[in-house]
Write an enzyme that holds these catalytic residues in place. Structure first.
Site, PDB file in Angstrom:
ATOM      1  N   ILE A  11     -35.103  26.951 -40.134  1.00 46.20           N
ATOM      2  CA  ILE A  11     -34.923  25.535 -40.489  1.00 46.20           C
ATOM      3  C   ILE A  11     -35.313  25.243 -41.936  1.00 46.20           C
ATOM      4  O   ILE A  11     -34.803  24.297 -42.529  1.00 46.20           O
ATOM      5  CB  ILE A  11     -35.693  24.626 -39.489  1.00 46.20           C
ATOM      6  N   VAL A  33     -42.932  27.075 -36.225  1.00 45.84           N
ATOM      7  CA  VAL A  33     -42.099  26.398 -37.215  1.00 45.84           C
ATOM      8  C   VAL A  33     -42.959  25.556 -38.165  1.00 45.84           C
ATOM      9  O   VAL A  33     -42.646  25.425 -39.350  1.00 45.84           O
ATOM     10  CB  VAL A  33     -40.985  25.578 -36.503  1.00 45.84           C
ATOM     11  N   ASP A  34     -44.061  25.045 -37.668  1.00 45.26           N
ATOM     12  CA  ASP A  34     -45.004  24.259 -38.485  1.00 45.26           C
ATOM     13  C   ASP A  34     -45.533  25.121 -39.644  1.00 45.26           C
ATOM     14  O   ASP A  34     -45.511  24.702 -40.813  1.00 45.26           O
ATOM     15  CB  ASP A  34     -46.155  23.804 -37.560  1.00 45.26           C
TER      16      ASP A  34
HETATM   17  N1  AR6 Z   1     -36.982  27.703 -37.879  1.00 45.65           N
HETATM   18  C1  AR6 Z   1     -36.504  27.221 -36.701  1.00 45.65           C
HETATM   19  N2  AR6 Z   1     -37.128  27.374 -35.527  1.00 45.65           N
HETATM   20  C2  AR6 Z   1     -38.311  28.048 -35.537  1.00 45.65           C
HETATM   21  C3  AR6 Z   1     -38.888  28.572 -36.714  1.00 45.65           C
HETATM   22  C4  AR6 Z   1     -38.166  28.378 -37.928  1.00 45.65           C
HETATM   23  N3  AR6 Z   1     -38.622  28.831 -39.089  1.00 45.65           N
HETATM   24  N4  AR6 Z   1     -40.063  29.189 -36.383  1.00 45.65           N
HETATM   25  C5  AR6 Z   1     -40.212  29.051 -35.048  1.00 45.65           C
HETATM   26  N5  AR6 Z   1     -39.158  28.379 -34.540  1.00 45.65           N
HETATM   27  P1  AR6 Z   1     -43.356  26.235 -32.052  1.00 45.65           P
HETATM   28  P2  AR6 Z   1     -44.129  23.947 -30.353  1.00 45.65           P
HETATM   29  C6  AR6 Z   1     -38.884  27.971 -33.146  1.00 45.65           C
HETATM   30  O1  AR6 Z   1     -44.384  27.097 -31.410  1.00 45.65           O
HETATM   31  O2  AR6 Z   1     -43.807  24.716 -29.126  1.00 45.65           O
HETATM   32  C7  AR6 Z   1     -47.716  25.002 -33.967  1.00 45.65           C
HETATM   33  O3  AR6 Z   1     -48.848  25.798 -34.141  1.00 45.65           O
HETATM   34  C8  AR6 Z   1     -39.563  28.752 -32.050  1.00 45.65           C
HETATM   35  O4  AR6 Z   1     -38.864  29.951 -31.807  1.00 45.65           O
HETATM   36  O5  AR6 Z   1     -43.202  26.301 -33.531  1.00 45.65           O
HETATM   37  O6  AR6 Z   1     -43.656  22.528 -30.453  1.00 45.65           O
HETATM   38  C9  AR6 Z   1     -47.977  23.518 -34.167  1.00 45.65           C
HETATM   39  O7  AR6 Z   1     -48.958  23.296 -35.163  1.00 45.65           O
HETATM   40  C10 AR6 Z   1     -39.470  27.770 -30.895  1.00 45.65           C
HETATM   41  O8  AR6 Z   1     -38.167  27.867 -30.285  1.00 45.65           O
HETATM   42  O9  AR6 Z   1     -43.602  24.653 -31.711  1.00 45.65           O
HETATM   43  C11 AR6 Z   1     -48.449  23.094 -32.807  1.00 45.65           C
HETATM   44  O10 AR6 Z   1     -49.810  23.371 -32.615  1.00 45.65           O
HETATM   45  C12 AR6 Z   1     -39.555  26.404 -31.579  1.00 45.65           C
HETATM   46  O11 AR6 Z   1     -39.386  26.657 -32.978  1.00 45.65           O
HETATM   47  C13 AR6 Z   1     -47.624  23.932 -31.870  1.00 45.65           C
HETATM   48  O12 AR6 Z   1     -47.285  25.105 -32.610  1.00 45.65           O
HETATM   49  C14 AR6 Z   1     -40.865  25.667 -31.366  1.00 45.65           C
HETATM   50  O13 AR6 Z   1     -41.967  26.571 -31.351  1.00 45.65           O
HETATM   51  C15 AR6 Z   1     -46.356  23.225 -31.469  1.00 45.65           C
HETATM   52  O14 AR6 Z   1     -45.699  23.993 -30.502  1.00 45.65           O
END
Ligand code: AR6
Length: 177
Positions: A11, A33-34
């Site tokens: 993203i 993603v954060d």
């Molecule tokens: N681009 C697009 N999608 C992504 C990317 C990227 N660069 N990286 C990961 N994903 P998550 P949550 C996808 O864990 O479940 C954090 O520590 C990933 O494969 O990022 O809402 C925050 O600070 C998955 O499908 O978010 C919170 O503490 C999706 O993004 C917590 O994680 C969401 O995974 C939030 O958890």
């Protein structure tokens, strides 16, 4: 009516008006993603987030995009999956809806979403995908915009989004089927 796009990718690379971050209530960064968004946007993002006073689950807060191509980052906090009876579907829907309403208020033409809550927060993929797509389809049908892109980080998620989108479009054409 603007299209709904489904792509496989990262993203942070998207050339859109706003990207959505799946953050936590502190808004001070994390993994997934954060973490990727904070790394790509640069340290000014954390400084800006410190002034926002956090964010409640299902709500959204806005920052500039800093070093990203996107002009804005909409930080939303998805629900942690606790079995499905703690309001998770409503809260997840609210994340998508509030980001879209914000985009409309700011007159943005395009916004990109990750699959909110489906990583560290453990939301079951099929259910989360259906909520994401239904909310987006309903919104665009009603308002005509913005152009929405769903960014899938891996191939299985990409296929799930594509298949769910086809199924929901068929359901809409044959509501009694
Ligand atoms: N681009 C697009 N999608 C992504 C990317 C990227 N660069 N990286 C990961 N994903 P998550 P949550 C996808 O864990 O479940 C954090 O520590 C990933 O494969 O990022 O809402 C925050 O600070 C998955 O499908 O978010 C919170 O503490 C999706 O993004 C917590 O994680 C969401 O995974 C939030 O958890």
């Amino acid at each position: 009516m603007q299209p709904i796009n489904i792509i496989l990718g990262d993203i942070v690379d998207l050339e859109v008006d706003a990207i959505v971050n799946a953050a936590n209530p502190s808004l001070l960064g994390g993994g997934g993603v954060d973490g990727a968004i904070h790394r790509a946007a640069g340290p000014a993002l954390l400084a800006s987030c410190r002034g926002l006073g956090g964010c409640k689950t299902g709500e959204v807060k806005l920052t500039p995009g800093f070093n990203l191509t996107a002009n804005y980052i909409a930080h939303t906090v998805g629900p942690i999956w606790r079995g499905g009876h703690a309001g998770e579907p409503q809260l997840l829907r609210s994340c998508y809806l509030k980001c879209l309403e914000l985009a409309t208020r700011l007159n943005l033409s395009s916004i990109a979403f990750p699959a909110i809550s489906t990583g560290a927060y453990g939301y079951p993929l099929r259910q989360a995908t259906e909520i994401a797509l239904r909310t987006a389809m309903g919104y665009v049908e009603m308002k005509g915009s913005p152009e929405i892109t769903f960014v899938c980080f891996d191939e299985p998620l990409y296929e799930l989004y594509l298949n769910t989108s086809i199924r929901l479009k068929q359901d809409n054409r044959h509501p009694d089927a």
